[in-house]
Design a protein around this motif. Structure first.
Motif, PDB file in Angstrom:
ATOM      1  N   UNK A  13      50.416  53.083  69.670  1.00 12.61           N
ATOM      2  CA  UNK A  13      50.687  52.114  68.750  1.00 12.61           C
ATOM      3  C   UNK A  13      50.022  50.862  69.006  1.00 12.61           C
ATOM      4  N   UNK A  14      49.227  50.181  68.062  1.00 12.01           N
ATOM      5  CA  UNK A  14      48.467  48.769  68.292  1.00 12.01           C
ATOM      6  C   UNK A  14      49.668  47.896  68.660  1.00 12.01           C
ATOM      7  N   UNK A  15      49.644  47.254  69.940  1.00  6.46           N
ATOM      8  CA  UNK A  15      50.648  46.473  70.167  1.00  6.46           C
ATOM      9  C   UNK A  15      50.134  44.997  70.218  1.00  6.46           C
ATOM     10  N   UNK A  16      48.825  44.647  69.950  1.00  2.32           N
ATOM     11  CA  UNK A  16      48.166  43.229  69.726  1.00  2.32           C
ATOM     12  C   UNK A  16      46.736  43.600  69.724  1.00  2.32           C
ATOM     13  N   UNK A  17      46.118  42.298  68.963  1.00  2.77           N
ATOM     14  CA  UNK A  17      44.669  42.379  68.875  1.00  2.77           C
ATOM     15  C   UNK A  17      44.367  41.056  68.582  1.00  2.77           C
ATOM     16  N   UNK A  18      42.987  40.830  68.944  1.00  2.00           N
ATOM     17  CA  UNK A  18      42.326  39.575  68.524  1.00  2.00           C
ATOM     18  C   UNK A  18      40.849  39.932  68.209  1.00  2.00           C
ATOM     19  N   UNK A  19      40.181  38.730  68.295  1.00  2.00           N
ATOM     20  CA  UNK A  19      38.398  38.939  67.984  1.00  2.00           C
ATOM     21  C   UNK A  19      37.982  39.851  68.606  1.00  2.00           C
ATOM     22  N   UNK A  20      38.309  39.956  70.071  1.00  2.00           N
ATOM     23  CA  UNK A  20      37.348  40.592  70.761  1.00  2.00           C
ATOM     24  C   UNK A  20      37.981  42.009  71.596  1.00  2.00           C
ATOM     25  N   UNK A  21      39.320  42.232  71.247  1.00  2.26           N
ATOM     26  CA  UNK A  21      40.024  43.223  71.722  1.00  2.26           C
ATOM     27  C   UNK A  21      41.371  43.707  71.277  1.00  2.26           C
ATOM     28  N   UNK A  22      41.798  44.907  71.313  1.00  2.00           N
ATOM     29  CA  UNK A  22      42.911  45.576  70.849  1.00  2.00           C
ATOM     30  C   UNK A  22      43.755  45.938  72.127  1.00  2.00           C
ATOM     31  N   UNK A  23      45.081  45.963  71.942  1.00  2.00           N
ATOM     32  CA  UNK A  23      46.150  46.437  73.163  1.00  2.00           C
ATOM     33  C   UNK A  23      46.493  47.696  72.372  1.00  2.00           C
ATOM     34  N   UNK A 109      51.456  52.812  58.434  1.00  2.00           N
ATOM     35  CA  UNK A 109      51.064  54.076  58.096  1.00  2.00           C
ATOM     36  C   UNK A 109      51.633  54.991  59.091  1.00  2.00           C
ATOM     37  N   UNK A 110      50.973  54.725  60.244  1.00  2.00           N
ATOM     38  CA  UNK A 110      51.377  55.596  61.571  1.00  2.00           C
ATOM     39  C   UNK A 110      53.062  55.659  61.634  1.00  2.00           C
ATOM     40  N   UNK A 111      53.771  54.493  61.509  1.00  2.00           N
ATOM     41  CA  UNK A 111      55.232  54.654  61.538  1.00  2.00           C
ATOM     42  C   UNK A 111      55.866  55.214  60.567  1.00  2.00           C
ATOM     43  N   UNK A 112      55.085  55.381  59.390  1.00  2.00           N
ATOM     44  CA  UNK A 112      55.773  56.005  57.991  1.00  2.00           C
ATOM     45  C   UNK A 112      55.418  57.642  58.350  1.00  2.00           C
ATOM     46  N   UNK A 113      54.823  57.999  59.174  1.00  2.00           N
ATOM     47  CA  UNK A 113      54.609  59.522  59.692  1.00  2.00           C
ATOM     48  C   UNK A 113      53.245  59.876  58.967  1.00  2.00           C
ATOM     49  N   UNK A 114      52.601  59.030  58.430  1.00  2.00           N
ATOM     50  CA  UNK A 114      51.072  59.459  57.961  1.00  2.00           C
ATOM     51  C   UNK A 114      50.246  60.130  58.855  1.00  2.00           C
ATOM     52  N   UNK A 115      49.482  60.869  58.366  1.00  2.00           N
ATOM     53  CA  UNK A 115      48.388  61.526  59.454  1.00  2.00           C
ATOM     54  C   UNK A 115      47.195  60.523  59.317  1.00  2.00           C
ATOM     55  N   UNK A 116      47.061  59.458  59.879  1.00  2.00           N
ATOM     56  CA  UNK A 116      46.105  58.346  59.811  1.00  2.00           C
ATOM     57  C   UNK A 116      45.243  58.275  60.947  1.00  2.00           C
TER      58      UNK A 116
END
Length: 122
Positions: A13-23, A109-116
Motif C-alpha cells: 500500500x502506498x502510505x505517503x508520497x511527495x515530489x521526490x519519494x513514495x512510501x 483500485x488495489x483496495x477494491x481487489x483489482x489486479x492493478x
C-alpha cells in the motif's frame, strides 16, 4: 501527502508520497519502482517518461496485470503510442497520470481487489 489506513495486511500500500519519494507500507523510496498488491520491484530503471522503452513495459508485464497505471512524474506526459501498443494489443488497460494521481488511483483500485500494477517514475 500522507494516507491513513487501518491495516497493512492487504499487501503493498502506498502510505505517503511527495515530489521526490513514495512510501510503501511506511518504507520510503526515492527511485522509480513497480508496485502491485503482492509484488514490489524497487529497481525500475526509468528516470523520465521520455525514456520509456519496451524493456520497461516488459518488466511491468511480468506482473501479469489486468490494468496498468504509469505515474509519469510531477506532470502528466503521454509517451508515443508505439511504446505501449503491445499492452493494448494484449487487451490490458493502461492509463498515464502524474505520479500523485497514480498513487491515489493505485490505492483505490488495489483496495477494491483489482489486479492493478503501477509503475511510478520518481
Amino acid at each position: 501527502m500522507k494516507f491513513a489506513q487501518d491495516t497493512q495486511d492487504q499487501g503493498y500500500v502506498i502510505t505517503a508520497y511527495d515530489d521526490d519519494s513514495v512510501s510503501i507500507n511506511g518504507k520510503p523510496f526515492k527511485q522509480s519502482l513497480i508496485i502491485s498488491a503482492s509484488q514490489l520491484d524497487e529497481n525500475w530503471n526509468l528516470d523520465s517518461i521520455e525514456f520509456l522503452q519496451n524493456e520497461h513495459i516488459d518488466k511491468i508485464l511480468l506482473f501479469k496485470p489486468e490494468l496498468i497505471i504509469i505515474g509519469t512524474g510531477n506532470r502528466l506526459v503521454f509517451p508515443a503510442v508505439e511504446t505501449y501498443a503491445a499492452i493494448i494489443q494484449q487487451g490490458i488497460g493502461i492509463d498515464f497520470m502524474d505520479t500523485g494521481a497514480a498513487c491515489r488511483t493505485y490505492n483505490i483500485l488495489m483496495s477494491e481487489g483489482r489486479d492493478v500494477v503501477t509503475g511510478l517514475i520518481l
